[in-house]
Design a protein around this motif. Structure first.
Motif, PDB file in Angstrom:
ATOM      1  N   CYS A 103       0.866  -1.185   0.000  1.00  0.00           N
ATOM      2  CA  CYS A 103       0.000   0.000   0.000  1.00  0.00           C
ATOM      3  C   CYS A 103       0.905   1.239   0.000  1.00  0.00           C
ATOM      4  CB  CYS A 103      -0.979  -0.066   1.154  1.00  0.00           C
ATOM      5  SG  CYS A 103      -0.201  -0.416   2.753  1.00  0.00           S
ATOM      6  N   HIS A 104       0.497   2.315   0.675  1.00  0.00           N
ATOM      7  CA  HIS A 104       1.194   3.581   0.421  1.00  0.00           C
ATOM      8  C   HIS A 104       1.832   4.261   1.608  1.00  0.00           C
ATOM      9  CE1 HIS A 104      -2.270   3.021  -2.315  1.00  0.00           C
ATOM     10  NE2 HIS A 104      -1.329   3.194  -3.200  1.00  0.00           N
ATOM     11  N   SER A 105       1.486   3.878   2.814  1.00  0.00           N
ATOM     12  CA  SER A 105       2.004   4.613   3.980  1.00  0.00           C
ATOM     13  C   SER A 105       1.959   3.703   5.198  1.00  0.00           C
ATOM     14  CB  SER A 105       1.139   5.843   4.256  1.00  0.00           C
ATOM     15  OG  SER A 105      -0.136   5.425   4.729  1.00  0.00           O
ATOM     16  N   GLY A 106       2.505   4.207   6.287  1.00  0.00           N
ATOM     17  CA  GLY A 106       2.481   3.444   7.531  1.00  0.00           C
ATOM     18  C   GLY A 106       1.062   3.264   8.049  1.00  0.00           C
ATOM     19  N   ALA A 107       0.291   4.341   8.020  1.00  0.00           N
ATOM     20  CA  ALA A 107      -1.087   4.265   8.511  1.00  0.00           C
ATOM     21  C   ALA A 107      -1.895   3.289   7.662  1.00  0.00           C
ATOM     22  CB  ALA A 107      -1.731   5.651   8.475  1.00  0.00           C
ATOM     23  N   ASP A 108      -1.681   3.366   6.375  1.00  0.00           N
ATOM     24  CA  ASP A 108      -2.353   2.498   5.418  1.00  0.00           C
ATOM     25  C   ASP A 108      -2.026   1.024   5.725  1.00  0.00           C
ATOM     26  OD1 ASP A 108      -3.712   1.930   3.117  1.00  0.00           O
ATOM     27  OD2 ASP A 108      -2.266   2.828   1.740  1.00  0.00           O
ATOM     28  N   ALA A 109      -0.759   0.764   6.024  1.00  0.00           N
ATOM     29  CA  ALA A 109      -0.347  -0.604   6.353  1.00  0.00           C
ATOM     30  C   ALA A 109      -1.020  -1.063   7.647  1.00  0.00           C
ATOM     31  CB  ALA A 109       1.173  -0.675   6.489  1.00  0.00           C
ATOM     32  N   ASN A 110      -1.072  -0.170   8.639  1.00  0.00           N
ATOM     33  CA  ASN A 110      -1.707  -0.561   9.909  1.00  0.00           C
ATOM     34  C   ASN A 110      -3.205  -0.782   9.744  1.00  0.00           C
ATOM     35  OD1 ASN A 110       0.591  -0.755  11.497  1.00  0.00           O
ATOM     36  ND2 ASN A 110       0.632   1.446  11.894  1.00  0.00           N
ATOM     37  N   SER A 139      -3.300  -1.582  22.315  1.00  0.00           N
ATOM     38  CA  SER A 139      -2.064  -0.893  21.902  1.00  0.00           C
ATOM     39  C   SER A 139      -1.513  -0.138  23.104  1.00  0.00           C
ATOM     40  CB  SER A 139      -2.340   0.052  20.735  1.00  0.00           C
ATOM     41  OG  SER A 139      -3.194   1.094  21.160  1.00  0.00           O
ATOM     42  N   ALA A 140      -0.403   0.544  22.889  1.00  0.00           N
ATOM     43  CA  ALA A 140       0.281   1.194  24.012  1.00  0.00           C
ATOM     44  C   ALA A 140       0.053   2.700  24.018  1.00  0.00           C
ATOM     45  CB  ALA A 140       1.773   0.904  23.934  1.00  0.00           C
ATOM     46  N   THR A 141       0.067   3.245  25.228  1.00  0.00           N
ATOM     47  CA  THR A 141       0.037   4.706  25.334  1.00  0.00           C
ATOM     48  C   THR A 141       1.356   5.227  24.767  1.00  0.00           C
ATOM     49  OG1 THR A 141       0.899   4.468  27.561  1.00  0.00           O
ATOM     50  CG2 THR A 141      -1.452   4.854  27.379  1.00  0.00           C
ATOM     51  N   ARG A 147      -2.896   8.216  11.460  1.00  0.00           N
ATOM     52  CA  ARG A 147      -3.962   9.201  11.673  1.00  0.00           C
ATOM     53  C   ARG A 147      -5.206   8.917  10.844  1.00  0.00           C
ATOM     54  NH1 ARG A 147      -2.348  14.083  14.219  1.00  0.00           N
ATOM     55  NH2 ARG A 147      -0.132  14.170  14.665  1.00  0.00           N
ATOM     56  N   THR A 148      -5.322   7.716  10.284  1.00  0.00           N
ATOM     57  CA  THR A 148      -6.583   7.354   9.634  1.00  0.00           C
ATOM     58  C   THR A 148      -7.583   6.999  10.738  1.00  0.00           C
ATOM     59  OG1 THR A 148      -5.873   5.076   9.500  1.00  0.00           O
ATOM     60  CG2 THR A 148      -5.423   6.448   7.585  1.00  0.00           C
ATOM     61  N   PHE A 149      -8.837   6.736  10.375  1.00  0.00           N
ATOM     62  CA  PHE A 149      -9.837   6.579  11.431  1.00  0.00           C
ATOM     63  C   PHE A 149      -9.561   5.406  12.366  1.00  0.00           C
ATOM     64  CE2 PHE A 149     -12.278  10.128  10.479  1.00  0.00           C
ATOM     65  CZ  PHE A 149     -13.075  10.321  11.599  1.00  0.00           C
ATOM     66  N   ALA A 150      -9.217   4.252  11.812  1.00  0.00           N
ATOM     67  CA  ALA A 150      -8.950   3.117  12.701  1.00  0.00           C
ATOM     68  C   ALA A 150      -7.622   3.313  13.426  1.00  0.00           C
ATOM     69  CB  ALA A 150      -8.941   1.817  11.905  1.00  0.00           C
ATOM     70  N   THR A 151      -6.597   3.780  12.708  1.00  0.00           N
ATOM     71  CA  THR A 151      -5.286   3.879  13.368  1.00  0.00           C
ATOM     72  C   THR A 151      -5.262   4.979  14.428  1.00  0.00           C
ATOM     73  OG1 THR A 151      -4.366   5.281  11.605  1.00  0.00           O
ATOM     74  CG2 THR A 151      -4.022   2.900  11.399  1.00  0.00           C
ATOM     75  N   MET A 152      -6.162   5.963  14.333  1.00  0.00           N
ATOM     76  CA  MET A 152      -6.243   6.950  15.412  1.00  0.00           C
ATOM     77  C   MET A 152      -6.615   6.266  16.726  1.00  0.00           C
ATOM     78  SD  MET A 152      -7.904  10.565  14.312  1.00  0.00           S
ATOM     79  CE  MET A 152      -9.280   9.988  13.340  1.00  0.00           C
ATOM     80  N   PHE A 171     -10.764  -0.353  20.401  1.00  0.00           N
ATOM     81  CA  PHE A 171      -9.341  -0.098  20.668  1.00  0.00           C
ATOM     82  C   PHE A 171      -9.156   0.328  22.115  1.00  0.00           C
ATOM     83  CE2 PHE A 171      -9.831   0.510  16.147  1.00  0.00           C
ATOM     84  CZ  PHE A 171      -8.722  -0.147  15.635  1.00  0.00           C
ATOM     85  N   VAL A 172      -8.134  -0.202  22.758  1.00  0.00           N
ATOM     86  CA  VAL A 172      -7.760   0.296  24.098  1.00  0.00           C
ATOM     87  C   VAL A 172      -6.252   0.530  24.108  1.00  0.00           C
ATOM     88  CG1 VAL A 172      -9.620  -0.734  25.472  1.00  0.00           C
ATOM     89  CG2 VAL A 172      -7.552  -2.074  24.996  1.00  0.00           C
ATOM     90  N   ASN A 173      -5.837   1.541  24.838  1.00  0.00           N
ATOM     91  CA  ASN A 173      -4.412   1.846  24.971  1.00  0.00           C
ATOM     92  C   ASN A 173      -4.002   1.618  26.417  1.00  0.00           C
ATOM     93  OD1 ASN A 173      -5.427   4.841  23.371  1.00  0.00           O
ATOM     94  ND2 ASN A 173      -4.660   3.038  22.293  1.00  0.00           N
ATOM     95  N   VAL A 174      -2.925   0.888  26.606  1.00  0.00           N
ATOM     96  CA  VAL A 174      -2.411   0.654  27.966  1.00  0.00           C
ATOM     97  C   VAL A 174      -0.934   1.022  27.997  1.00  0.00           C
ATOM     98  CG1 VAL A 174      -4.048  -1.245  28.315  1.00  0.00           C
ATOM     99  CG2 VAL A 174      -1.714  -1.762  27.576  1.00  0.00           C
TER     100      VAL A 174
END
Ligand SMILES: Cc1ncc(COP(=O)(O)O)c(C=O)c1O
Length: 415
Positions: A103-110, A139-141, A147-152, A171-174
């Motif tokens: 794909c095209h970017s890091g966010a896109d890959a995630n 995921s981690a704090t 910065r796409t909708f899911a990766t945010m 999604f939860v951040n710890v």
């Protein structure tokens, strides 16, 4: 070429102002040196957020790109092209195995990795009785995944998602590096853990020795997926092809961005055996993920060549040696200058944590150090106000590195 002032005026009139840009317009770049329109040179120790892994306009990459441009650029993913297969082979054989989606970017890959996790959670429902099976991603704090909708949602920095709610749920951040915090989130909906092997935007945070291995164990025991976001750390940046190799821990999914394209827009979802069928349209009976320009021949040819150059020029041991020398020098500096609180990182991915309250500190934020360095022809970066980041191209020479560190040390000591 227009003057810097003209470029800035046109930018102000016609572009959105997403970034706080320095009032500098780069006209040319070569190796580790950027040159602005007035001919002023900057030694680049940040390589465009690490993307310029082999420096600017590396002759082998230029040759690979130009050669490919004269052959074929883009035909769409209903046809085969060789460059994609060459890059996929490099990633698989230099990494943990796996099959690549481009794909095209890091966010896109995630985003792709998150979709794999969601699909896996539908097939592997465990004790979940809900309509959506297992879907929660931990995921981690202080993490950054895009910065796409899911990766945010996966990104631990809350300011990134402010104002965009409601975000996709699940999604939860710890706390990073905290196994108990992960365990507290292991309910019947949990399907994946996504983590950077070394946090980049969070301040070059290297986890404790056993952290990744424990995450692997948790995922194995609970039939969960370990997604390693190697967008910052991949492609030799830390002295190994991929940072998880420092700890001998294999992911189920690895994502790449930044360096893999050497400055061209490339993102990669490398899917391991447990999940690669979820992106197989025949086995799934439909297309579960796709993109038009992903895997375009020019980017692929350049990226595949990058792996060959790293191997040929032995840049991994070089990155390790150079990184150790930089850390040793800066730690020595820190002994006499308490403004430097910590020096950390692996390979050529180095964080220098500052203490603006320490004796001798003339600055209140690391951004002032960055500005001073820029005036003196050196480009470094600062994150979270107090962590200076160095991520030079792997081809940087000892002489260039010494020169850069001298400028930085002078700026730190207020000289
Ligand atoms: C670890 C990590 N993942 C993902 C991203 C997002 O990549 P991109 O900016 O290419 O979308 C970043 C960007 O800094 C990153 O550091």
């Amino acid at each position: 070429m227009a003057t810097t002032q003209q470029i800035i005026e046109r930018h102000d009139q016609y572009m959105t102002h997403n970034f706080s840009r320095y009032p500098i317009a780069i006209a040319e770049a070569s190796g580790c040196v950027l040159t602005d329109g007035d001919g002023k040179q900057y030694l680049d120790l940040f390589a465009g957020f690490g993307a310029g892994i082999l420096g600017h306009c590396h002759p082998d990459l230029v040759t690979a790109g130009v050669k490919q441009m004269n052959k074929v650029w883009h035909v769409g993913n209903l046809l085969h092209t060789e460059p994609q297969t060459l890059l996929a082979e490099q990633i698989s054989t230099k990494g943990f195995g796996g099959k690549s989606f481009f794909c095209h970017s890091g966010a896109d890959a995630n985003e792709g990795a998150i979709k794999l996790a969601r699909l896996y959670g539908k097939q592997h429902r465990g004790k979940s009785t809900g309509e959506f099976g297992r879907f929660k991603i931990i995921s981690a704090t202080q993490s950054f995944h895009g910065r796409t909708f899911a990766t945010m949602g996966a990104t631990g920095n809350v300011t990134v998602r402010q104002g965009f709610e409601p975000l996709p749920p699940g999604f939860v951040n710890v706390a990073f590096n905290d196994i108990a915090a992960i365990e507290a989130e292991l309910d019947e909906t949990a399907i994946a853990i996504i983590v950077e092997p070394i946090q980049g935007e969070g301040g070059i945070n290297v986890p404790d020795e056993g952290y990744l291995a424990k995450l692997r164990k948790i995922c194995d025991e609970r039939d969960m997926l370990l997604i390693l976001d190697e967008v910052w750390t991949g492609c030799g940046r830390t002295g190994k092809y991929f940072a998880h190799q420092h700890w001998d821990v294999k992911p189920d999914v690895m994502t790449l961005g930044k360096a893999v394209g050497c400055g061209l827009p490339v993102g990669v979802v490398c899917a391991g055996e447990r999940v690669w069928d979820l992106f197989d349209n025949t086995k799934m009976g439909r297309v579960t993920h796709a993109t038009t320009l992903g895997g375009n021949c020019v980017s692929m040819a350049v990226a595949a060549r990058m792996f060959e150059v790293i191997e040929r020029d032995e840049l991994l041991p070089r990155a390790t040696r150079a990184g150790e020398a930089i850390k040793a020098r800066l730690r020595k500096f820190a002994e006499k200058h308490p403004v430097v609180k910590d020096v950390r990182g692996k390979g050529l991915f180095i964080g220098v944590e500052l203490d603006p309250a320490a004796e001798g500190a003339w600055f209140t934020s690391g951004n002032e150090i960055v500005s001073q360095c820029l005036e003196r022809g050196l480009l470094i970066n600062c994150t979270h106000n107090t962590v200076l980041r160095l991520a030079p191209p792997l081809v940087i020479t000892d002489e260039e590195m010494d020169r850069g560190l001298e400028v930085m040390e002078k700026a730190l000591s207020g000289k």
